[in-house]
Write an enzyme that holds these catalytic residues in place. Structure first.
Site, mmCIF file in Angstrom:
data_model
loop_
_atom_site.group_PDB
_atom_site.id
_atom_site.type_symbol
_atom_site.label_atom_id
_atom_site.label_comp_id
_atom_site.label_asym_id
_atom_site.label_seq_id
_atom_site.Cartn_x
_atom_site.Cartn_y
_atom_site.Cartn_z
ATOM 1 N N CYS A 126 -4.005 -1.014 -2.272
ATOM 2 C CA CYS A 126 -4.119 0.444 -2.322
ATOM 3 C C CYS A 126 -5.040 0.725 -3.495
ATOM 4 C CB CYS A 126 -2.736 1.043 -2.560
ATOM 5 S SG CYS A 126 -2.746 2.825 -2.870
ATOM 6 N N GLU B 110 -5.982 8.978 9.689
ATOM 7 C CA GLU B 110 -4.614 8.839 10.201
ATOM 8 C C GLU B 110 -4.443 9.528 11.549
ATOM 9 O OE1 GLU B 110 -1.603 9.383 7.256
ATOM 10 O OE2 GLU B 110 -2.345 7.620 6.216
ATOM 11 N N ASP C 34 0.868 -1.176 0.000
ATOM 12 C CA ASP C 34 0.000 0.000 0.000
ATOM 13 C C ASP C 34 0.907 1.230 0.000
ATOM 14 O OD1 ASP C 34 -2.267 1.678 0.294
ATOM 15 O OD2 ASP C 34 -1.976 1.739 2.455
ATOM 16 N N SER C 35 0.314 2.363 -0.293
ATOM 17 C CA SER C 35 1.070 3.605 -0.224
ATOM 18 C C SER C 35 1.515 3.874 1.215
ATOM 19 C CB SER C 35 0.210 4.758 -0.720
ATOM 20 O OG SER C 35 -1.000 4.793 0.013
ATOM 21 N N HIS D 90 -8.080 2.962 3.483
ATOM 22 C CA HIS D 90 -8.252 3.502 4.835
ATOM 23 C C HIS D 90 -9.713 3.397 5.323
ATOM 24 C CE1 HIS D 90 -4.344 5.368 4.327
ATOM 25 N NE2 HIS D 90 -4.441 6.073 5.432
ATOM 26 N N CYS E 30 -11.104 3.110 -0.929
ATOM 27 C CA CYS E 30 -9.806 3.538 -0.394
ATOM 28 C C CYS E 30 -9.518 2.605 0.770
ATOM 29 C CB CYS E 30 -9.892 4.983 0.080
ATOM 30 S SG CYS E 30 -8.434 5.517 1.010
HETATM 31 N N1 DGL Z 1 -3.884 3.852 0.024
HETATM 32 C C1 DGL Z 1 -4.563 4.937 -0.660
HETATM 33 C C2 DGL Z 1 -5.808 4.372 -1.339
HETATM 34 O O1 DGL Z 1 -6.293 3.321 -1.002
HETATM 35 C C3 DGL Z 1 -4.942 6.053 0.292
HETATM 36 C C4 DGL Z 1 -3.769 6.850 0.811
HETATM 37 C C5 DGL Z 1 -3.001 7.581 -0.286
HETATM 38 O O2 DGL Z 1 -3.513 8.576 -0.851
HETATM 39 O O3 DGL Z 1 -1.926 7.132 -0.606
HETATM 40 O O4 DGL Z 1 -6.284 4.972 -2.279
#
Ligand code: DGL
Length: 275
Positions: free
Chosen positions: A79, A158, A16-17, A192, A190
């Site tokens: 992600c 977050e 993931d990012s 999150h 997303c």
């Molecule tokens: N992991 C990203 C997503 O699922 C969210 C966080 C980011 O913008 O990197 O889109």
């Protein structure tokens, strides 16, 4: 080949990012307890959600390479932004199967909707890519997709503001145009957002089914492992390894608690930060 060298024993590579992809890890662990998971969170370069396709592709390919160096037998792109923007390129480049979160989420939404009005929320890049819209309308041409970018939700999550009037207010604003369109299904596009499931459920109301890409992605991974004959032996108990590209652990511990995960020591992996 000695039995223990069979790819069945290799880890599932997840990235993931940042930390949000641990929602997918939690779903994988629940469904596939025998699998060892190697997770990389690109905390040095998060967020991906406002970046261009070219940059997200480059980052995703680099992290995919790091996971292959850990012998990953499959790459799970946990992600939504990277799934929406980089999975086609990754599938061209990598020899192992690549599973993103968009197609399983789209399939689950098409299955869940009764009135064929589906809402999608995600980062700016995910929504601008139109990836969910494309995946949903490919499965069902009659579905109407209403999308909304929600850039402020990731920072609120977050900060651990899961149950907070400010978060509720933002959700009210973001969801209003979708609810006006009469959606009966909402894709949490997303990684999150599952952490905010209760608040999103409250804001959307009881008439809207929430579709969580984490669980649906885990189901797709189970199918891929079975079809490639690389599922771990059932009697094994898998482990979780976590590596980050920057030593920012704050949100990691919040997510660990919220998702009931056991994350031990966190490793570091270096990435190319600039162009
Ligand atoms: N992991 C990203 C997503 O699922 C969210 C966080 C980011 O913008 O990197 O889109």
């Amino acid at each position: 080949m000695p039995e223990e060298n069979h790819p069945r024993f290799d880890p599932i590579g997840v990235f993931d990012s940042g930390i949000g992809g641990l929602t997918v890890v939690a779903a994988l662990q629940e469904l596939l307890p025998s699998e060892t998971i190697f997770y990389i969170g690109d905390t040095a370069r998060v967020p991906y959600g406002g970046k261009s396709r070219k940059t997200v592709e480059r980052y995703s390919i680099e992290i995919g390479g790091l996971l292959l160096a850990e012998q990953a037998k499959i790459l799970v792109v946990a992600c939504n932004t990277a799934s929406a923007l980089a999975v086609p390129r990754m599938k061209d480049i990598f020899k192992v199967p690549v599973q993103g979160v968009v197609s399983p989420g789209a399939a689950a939404a098409v299955k869940a909707t009764k009135n064929k009005r589906i809402g999608v929320i995600g980062t700016r890049a995910t929504i601008a890519s139109g990836a969910y819209e494309h995946a949903i309308t490919t499965l069902d041409q009659e579905s109407l997709v209403c999308s909304e970018a929600c850039p402020l939700l990731v920072p609120l999550i977050e900060e651990g503001m899961f149950d907070d009037p400010v978060t509720d207010q933002m959700l009210g604003r973001y969801l209003a145009p979708l609810l006006d369109q009469g959606i009966d299904t909402l894709v949490l596009g997303c990684t999150h957002y599952p952490l905010l499931r209760d608040a999103i459920g409250r804001a959307a109301g009881p008439g809207v089914t929430l579709v969580d890409s984490a669980r649906n992605c885990a189901l797709a991974v189970r199918e891929l492992l079975a079809s490639h004959g690389i599922a771990a032996p059932q009697e094994r108990l898998g482990r979780l390894h976590v590596a980050l590209t920057d030593s920012t652990e704050g949100f990691l511990r919040t997510a660990e608690k919220a998702l009931d995960l056991e994350i031990g020591d966190v490793e570091l992996r270096a990435v190319q930060i600039g162009e």
